[in-house]
Design an enzyme around this catalytic site. Structure first.
Site, PDB file in Angstrom:
ATOM      1  CD1 TRP A   1     -52.681 -29.215  81.494  1.00  0.00           C
ATOM      2  CD2 TRP A   1     -54.069 -30.925  81.950  1.00  0.00           C
ATOM      3  NE1 TRP A   1     -51.956 -30.376  81.440  1.00  0.00           N
ATOM      4  CE2 TRP A   1     -52.775 -31.436  81.720  1.00  0.00           C
ATOM      5  CE3 TRP A   1     -55.093 -31.811  82.233  1.00  0.00           C
ATOM      6  CZ2 TRP A   1     -52.497 -32.798  81.777  1.00  0.00           C
ATOM      7  CZ3 TRP A   1     -54.813 -33.178  82.297  1.00  0.00           C
ATOM      8  CH2 TRP A   1     -53.529 -33.656  82.069  1.00  0.00           C
TER       9      TRP A   1
ATOM     10  CG  ASN B   1     -51.268 -29.528  70.410  1.00  0.00           C
ATOM     11  OD1 ASN B   1     -51.477 -29.126  71.540  1.00  0.00           O
ATOM     12  ND2 ASN B   1     -52.177 -29.449  69.448  1.00  0.00           N
TER      13      ASN B   1
ATOM     14  CD  GLU C   1     -52.066 -24.354  66.320  1.00  0.00           C
ATOM     15  OE1 GLU C   1     -51.992 -24.577  67.534  1.00  0.00           O
ATOM     16  OE2 GLU C   1     -53.089 -24.571  65.651  1.00  0.00           O
TER      17      GLU C   1
ATOM     18  CD1 TRP D   1     -62.821 -32.029  89.490  1.00  0.00           C
ATOM     19  CD2 TRP D   1     -62.613 -33.166  87.586  1.00  0.00           C
ATOM     20  NE1 TRP D   1     -63.128 -31.169  88.455  1.00  0.00           N
ATOM     21  CE2 TRP D   1     -63.006 -31.845  87.271  1.00  0.00           C
ATOM     22  CE3 TRP D   1     -62.426 -34.065  86.537  1.00  0.00           C
ATOM     23  CZ2 TRP D   1     -63.207 -31.406  85.964  1.00  0.00           C
ATOM     24  CZ3 TRP D   1     -62.616 -33.633  85.229  1.00  0.00           C
ATOM     25  CH2 TRP D   1     -63.013 -32.319  84.952  1.00  0.00           C
TER      26      TRP D   1
ATOM     27  CD1 TRP E   1     -60.107 -29.229  85.807  1.00  0.00           C
ATOM     28  CD2 TRP E   1     -58.268 -27.969  85.766  1.00  0.00           C
ATOM     29  NE1 TRP E   1     -60.423 -28.021  86.383  1.00  0.00           N
ATOM     30  CE2 TRP E   1     -59.313 -27.205  86.369  1.00  0.00           C
ATOM     31  CE3 TRP E   1     -57.028 -27.366  85.617  1.00  0.00           C
ATOM     32  CZ2 TRP E   1     -59.142 -25.905  86.825  1.00  0.00           C
ATOM     33  CZ3 TRP E   1     -56.846 -26.065  86.079  1.00  0.00           C
ATOM     34  CH2 TRP E   1     -57.891 -25.357  86.675  1.00  0.00           C
TER      35      TRP E   1
ATOM     36  CD1 TRP F   1     -54.836 -22.167  68.438  1.00  0.00           C
ATOM     37  CD2 TRP F   1     -55.976 -21.944  70.359  1.00  0.00           C
ATOM     38  NE1 TRP F   1     -56.102 -22.708  68.274  1.00  0.00           N
ATOM     39  CE2 TRP F   1     -56.809 -22.587  69.432  1.00  0.00           C
ATOM     40  CE3 TRP F   1     -56.481 -21.697  71.641  1.00  0.00           C
ATOM     41  CZ2 TRP F   1     -58.114 -22.985  69.732  1.00  0.00           C
ATOM     42  CZ3 TRP F   1     -57.773 -22.093  71.954  1.00  0.00           C
ATOM     43  CH2 TRP F   1     -58.582 -22.731  71.003  1.00  0.00           C
TER      44      TRP F   1
HETATM   45  C1  LIG Z   1     -52.942 -30.201  78.023  1.00  0.00           C
HETATM   46  C2  LIG Z   1     -52.062 -29.256  77.229  1.00  0.00           C
HETATM   47  C3  LIG Z   1     -51.019 -28.598  77.863  1.00  0.00           C
HETATM   48  C4  LIG Z   1     -50.203 -27.702  77.154  1.00  0.00           C
HETATM   49  N1  LIG Z   1     -49.180 -27.074  77.811  1.00  0.00           N
HETATM   50  C5  LIG Z   1     -48.425 -26.169  77.150  1.00  0.00           C
HETATM   51  C6  LIG Z   1     -47.379 -25.478  77.818  1.00  0.00           C
HETATM   52  O1  LIG Z   1     -47.134 -25.651  79.003  1.00  0.00           O
HETATM   53  N2  LIG Z   1     -46.633 -24.605  77.076  1.00  0.00           N
HETATM   54  C7  LIG Z   1     -46.872 -24.379  75.758  1.00  0.00           C
HETATM   55  O2  LIG Z   1     -46.159 -23.570  75.145  1.00  0.00           O
HETATM   56  N3  LIG Z   1     -47.872 -25.002  75.117  1.00  0.00           N
HETATM   57  C8  LIG Z   1     -48.641 -25.898  75.755  1.00  0.00           C
HETATM   58  N4  LIG Z   1     -49.628 -26.572  75.080  1.00  0.00           N
HETATM   59  C9  LIG Z   1     -49.894 -26.233  73.669  1.00  0.00           C
HETATM   60  C10 LIG Z   1     -49.106 -27.082  72.635  1.00  0.00           C
HETATM   61  O3  LIG Z   1     -49.249 -28.442  72.926  1.00  0.00           O
HETATM   62  C11 LIG Z   1     -47.623 -26.734  72.608  1.00  0.00           C
HETATM   63  O4  LIG Z   1     -47.462 -25.350  72.449  1.00  0.00           O
HETATM   64  C12 LIG Z   1     -46.908 -27.412  71.440  1.00  0.00           C
HETATM   65  O5  LIG Z   1     -47.073 -28.807  71.511  1.00  0.00           O
HETATM   66  C13 LIG Z   1     -45.416 -27.073  71.485  1.00  0.00           C
HETATM   67  O6  LIG Z   1     -44.755 -27.730  70.448  1.00  0.00           O
HETATM   68  P1  LIG Z   1     -44.296 -26.945  69.151  1.00  0.00           P
HETATM   69  O7  LIG Z   1     -43.493 -25.742  69.525  1.00  0.00           O
HETATM   70  O8  LIG Z   1     -43.655 -27.932  68.238  1.00  0.00           O
HETATM   71  O9  LIG Z   1     -45.697 -26.474  68.580  1.00  0.00           O
HETATM   72  P2  LIG Z   1     -46.125 -25.900  67.157  1.00  0.00           P
HETATM   73  O10 LIG Z   1     -47.267 -26.713  66.700  1.00  0.00           O
HETATM   74  O11 LIG Z   1     -44.970 -25.788  66.251  1.00  0.00           O
HETATM   75  O12 LIG Z   1     -46.708 -24.461  67.509  1.00  0.00           O
HETATM   76  C14 LIG Z   1     -45.898 -23.287  67.524  1.00  0.00           C
HETATM   77  C15 LIG Z   1     -46.093 -22.517  68.792  1.00  0.00           C
HETATM   78  O13 LIG Z   1     -47.429 -22.065  68.874  1.00  0.00           O
HETATM   79  C16 LIG Z   1     -47.859 -22.078  70.233  1.00  0.00           C
HETATM   80  N5  LIG Z   1     -48.962 -23.036  70.364  1.00  0.00           N
HETATM   81  C17 LIG Z   1     -49.259 -24.068  69.557  1.00  0.00           C
HETATM   82  N6  LIG Z   1     -50.384 -24.683  69.954  1.00  0.00           N
HETATM   83  C18 LIG Z   1     -50.804 -24.024  71.052  1.00  0.00           C
HETATM   84  C19 LIG Z   1     -51.912 -24.180  71.922  1.00  0.00           C
HETATM   85  N7  LIG Z   1     -52.843 -25.125  71.744  1.00  0.00           N
HETATM   86  N8  LIG Z   1     -52.010 -23.336  72.963  1.00  0.00           N
HETATM   87  C20 LIG Z   1     -51.109 -22.360  73.163  1.00  0.00           C
HETATM   88  N9  LIG Z   1     -50.036 -22.157  72.363  1.00  0.00           N
HETATM   89  C21 LIG Z   1     -49.892 -22.977  71.318  1.00  0.00           C
HETATM   90  C22 LIG Z   1     -46.669 -22.535  71.059  1.00  0.00           C
HETATM   91  O14 LIG Z   1     -45.982 -21.396  71.498  1.00  0.00           O
HETATM   92  C23 LIG Z   1     -45.860 -23.324  70.046  1.00  0.00           C
HETATM   93  O15 LIG Z   1     -44.499 -23.404  70.360  1.00  0.00           O
HETATM   94  C24 LIG Z   1     -50.457 -27.480  75.773  1.00  0.00           C
HETATM   95  C25 LIG Z   1     -51.501 -28.152  75.141  1.00  0.00           C
HETATM   96  C26 LIG Z   1     -52.296 -29.037  75.852  1.00  0.00           C
HETATM   97  C27 LIG Z   1     -53.399 -29.758  75.155  1.00  0.00           C
END
Ligand SMILES: Cc1cc2nc3c(=O)[nH]c(=O)nc-3n(C[C@H](O)[C@H](O)[C@H](O)COP(=O)(O)OP(=O)(O)OC[C@H]3O[C@@H](n4cnc5c(N)ncnc54)[C@H](O)[C@@H]3O)c2cc1C
Length: 471
Positions: free
Chosen positions: A385, A344, A278, A309, A362, A281
């Site tokens: 997005w 997420n 993650e 859209w 979007w 990502w």
């Molecule tokens: C529509 C949409 C918008 C999003 N907007 C953001 C945003 O503005 N900022 C953001 O940090 N993340 C975003 N994410 C990715 C993800 O949802 C969040 O990083 C995550 O929910 C943050 O919670 P966590 O720290 O508990 O995640 P965890 O699951 O604990 O993940 C750890 C870290 O990994 C990174 N990460 C995890 N999943 C993703 C992912 N899919 N893409 C990029 N990085 C990821 C983040 O830095 C996150 O804090 C978005 C996802 C979607 C689908």
């Protein structure tokens, strides 16, 4: 012997003292480090930020100012354009070097160029560092030396690269500067309204506690099994801490690796691997933005750039207020409005719903998320997005449209998440969250009926994408 009498450290997305690359180097090279943060001067509204994240920033700056004082120094705050403020500071402090950690979005890069130009004009040395990521975009390239457009091969390459170890913390920043500083900001600084959202505690110490608790209380060890469950805390909740640089990505990675070395079960090891992927990502989307900065303006996929859209303002409003009649969507939007966070899995559900069921652009959702997410980060948000809209790098294929009712059944089977965030549905049995109301009556007084029929809208979306997809 330090190389310089006085140097400036320009704080940006690195609001911490521990394992801060540029700050550590500034402290080695300068007898006195003047730590500076430049506040933006926009007022009232900004399409990409709002009260929630700025409130968190205010708390982080307050905490950073206190931390800087423990090293005998003083945080200097200024307001305006960073290059112009740094120019003034060079004159006021007679600094002979400027240090900062690199930013990767187009705005950050442009400002870095301007700061470098100021330094060149004053014959001040300018030092920038990799800090926000484990691997910058140019380090993770395809065999032919180009950027990856797909996550899986990118992540394979990213995972295989050596990772830098954490560097520790500067012991002193030298004497505090006597130059004037603006006061610590409140939301009034941007003329923003107060927020009633319950936010995570700001600042480096709180972020370090969250990191420690994630790793030590076993959430990390069960991450692979639980991370798709939106009820309760199943993920690290470190998004805002990485966004503002309250923790170092090197330290987070090193702690995960240390936990992996001690893990005794295959599940725990898989969980740690999944978590680290993650983090990849996050860097994948930063790399996409680095190589393709136009993703802020247009679809990554050229096929869909002229696709309309046709969603309505009315539907967008219902979505943004959590009043669509789809309980999982409404729960997610209300979690966001109340906490600045959304799980997420639910971010994927609500974004796909806005784009594929309501046919809203979007960019509307992207902007709304940026205005409300405490971890709002433009590369990941844009990537998320465009993934959901089916227009992005390695996006969900357009024909794979998540069904919000089935998603509810799979990820919130007992309705715990929905009942937490949509209180009027507290007494409703969870099976009724998993399909549109059969009797055509609202689930609870005052709660709306579904504003669209998922099956019908899915067909409309498929037809639209099929029309624009390059054959
Ligand atoms: C529509 C949409 C918008 C999003 N907007 C953001 C945003 O503005 N900022 C953001 O940090 N993340 C975003 N994410 C990715 C993800 O949802 C969040 O990083 C995550 O929910 C943050 O919670 P966590 O720290 O508990 O995640 P965890 O699951 O604990 O993940 C750890 C870290 O990994 C990174 N990460 C995890 N999943 C993703 C992912 N899919 N893409 C990029 N990085 C990821 C983040 O830095 C996150 O804090 C978005 C996802 C979607 C689908």
């Amino acid at each position: 012997m330090p190389k310089h009498d006085t140097v400036i450290h320009w704080f940006r997305r690195d609001l911490r003292l521990t394992d801060n690359t540029a700050l550590n180097m500034a402290a080695i090279d300068g007898a006195q480090v003047v730590p500076v943060y430049v506040l933006s001067d926009w007022q009232k509204t900004h399409h990409w930020t709002g009260s929630i994240r700025q409130q968190f920033l205010c708390g982080c700056l307050e905490s950073l100012a206190k931390n800087v004082e423990t090293l005998g120094s003083k945080l200097i705050l200024r307001t305006g354009r960073a290059d112009l403020e740094i120019e003034k500071l060079i004159k006021e402090t007679k600094a002979s070097a400027v240090y900062f950690n690199r930013d990767y979005d187009p705005y950050g890069r442009e400002m870095e160029k301007k700061v470098q130009a100021v330094c060149a004009r004053y014959a001040v040395s300018c030092h920038s560092f990799k800090d926000r990521v484990l691997h910058e975009a140019g380090e993770v390239l395809t065999g032919s030396g180009g950027p990856y457009r797909v996550y899986t091969p990118y992540s394979r390459n990213w995972l295989a690269l050596d990772k830098t170890a954490p560097l520790g913390k500067a012991k002193t920043l030298g004497a505090a500067s006597t130059i004037p500083s603006d006061p610590l900001p409140t939301l009034d600084h941007w003329q923003l309204p107060a927020t009633a959202a319950t936010l995570p505690a700001p600042g480096e110490r709180a972020a370090r506690e969250r990191m420690k608790s994630f790793i030590e209380n076993r959430t990390l060890m069960s991450y692979a099994q639980k991370r798709n469950t939106p009820a309760g805390v199943s993920t690290s909740r470190l998004g805002q801490d990485l966004r503002f640089g309250l923790i170092s990505i090197r330290e987070l990675h090193a702690q995960c690796m240390a936990a992996a070395a001690l893990a005794t079960t295959a599940d725990a090891r898989t969980s740690i691997e999944t978590y680290i992927k993650e983090l990849a990502w996050r860097e994948f989307y930063l790399a996409i933005l680095w190589f393709y900065p136009s993703v802020f303006e247009e679809e990554f996929s050229t096929d869909f750039r002229s696709m309309p859209w046709p969603g309505s303002d009315e539907d967008f409003t219902a979505w943004s207020q959590g009043r669509t009649g789809f309980p999982i969507v409404d729960a997610g939007m209300r979690e966001l409005l109340n906490t600045g966070f959304m799980h997420n899995r639910v971010r994927m559900i609500v974004s796909m719903f806005l784009t594929k069921d309501l046919h809203c652009h979007w960019k509307l959702g992207e902007s709304f998320f940026m205005q409300h997410l405490v971890d709002g980060e433009n590369a990941s948000n844009n990537g998320g997005w465009q993934w959901s809209a089916g227009t992005g790098a390695d996006a969900a294929p357009y024909f794979r449209i998540q069904n919000p009712w089935t998603q509810t059944k799979n990820y919130d089977p007992d309705g715990a998440y929905i009942r937490q965030w949509v209180p009027e549905l507290k007494g409703v049995s969870p099976e009724r969250f998993q399909a549109p109301p059969k009797d055509g009556r609202a689930l609870a007084p005052g709660y709306p009926l579904p504003i669209v029929d998922h099956g019908t809208e899915r067909e409309r979306t498929l037809a639209m994408f099929a029309k624009y997809r390059q054959k």
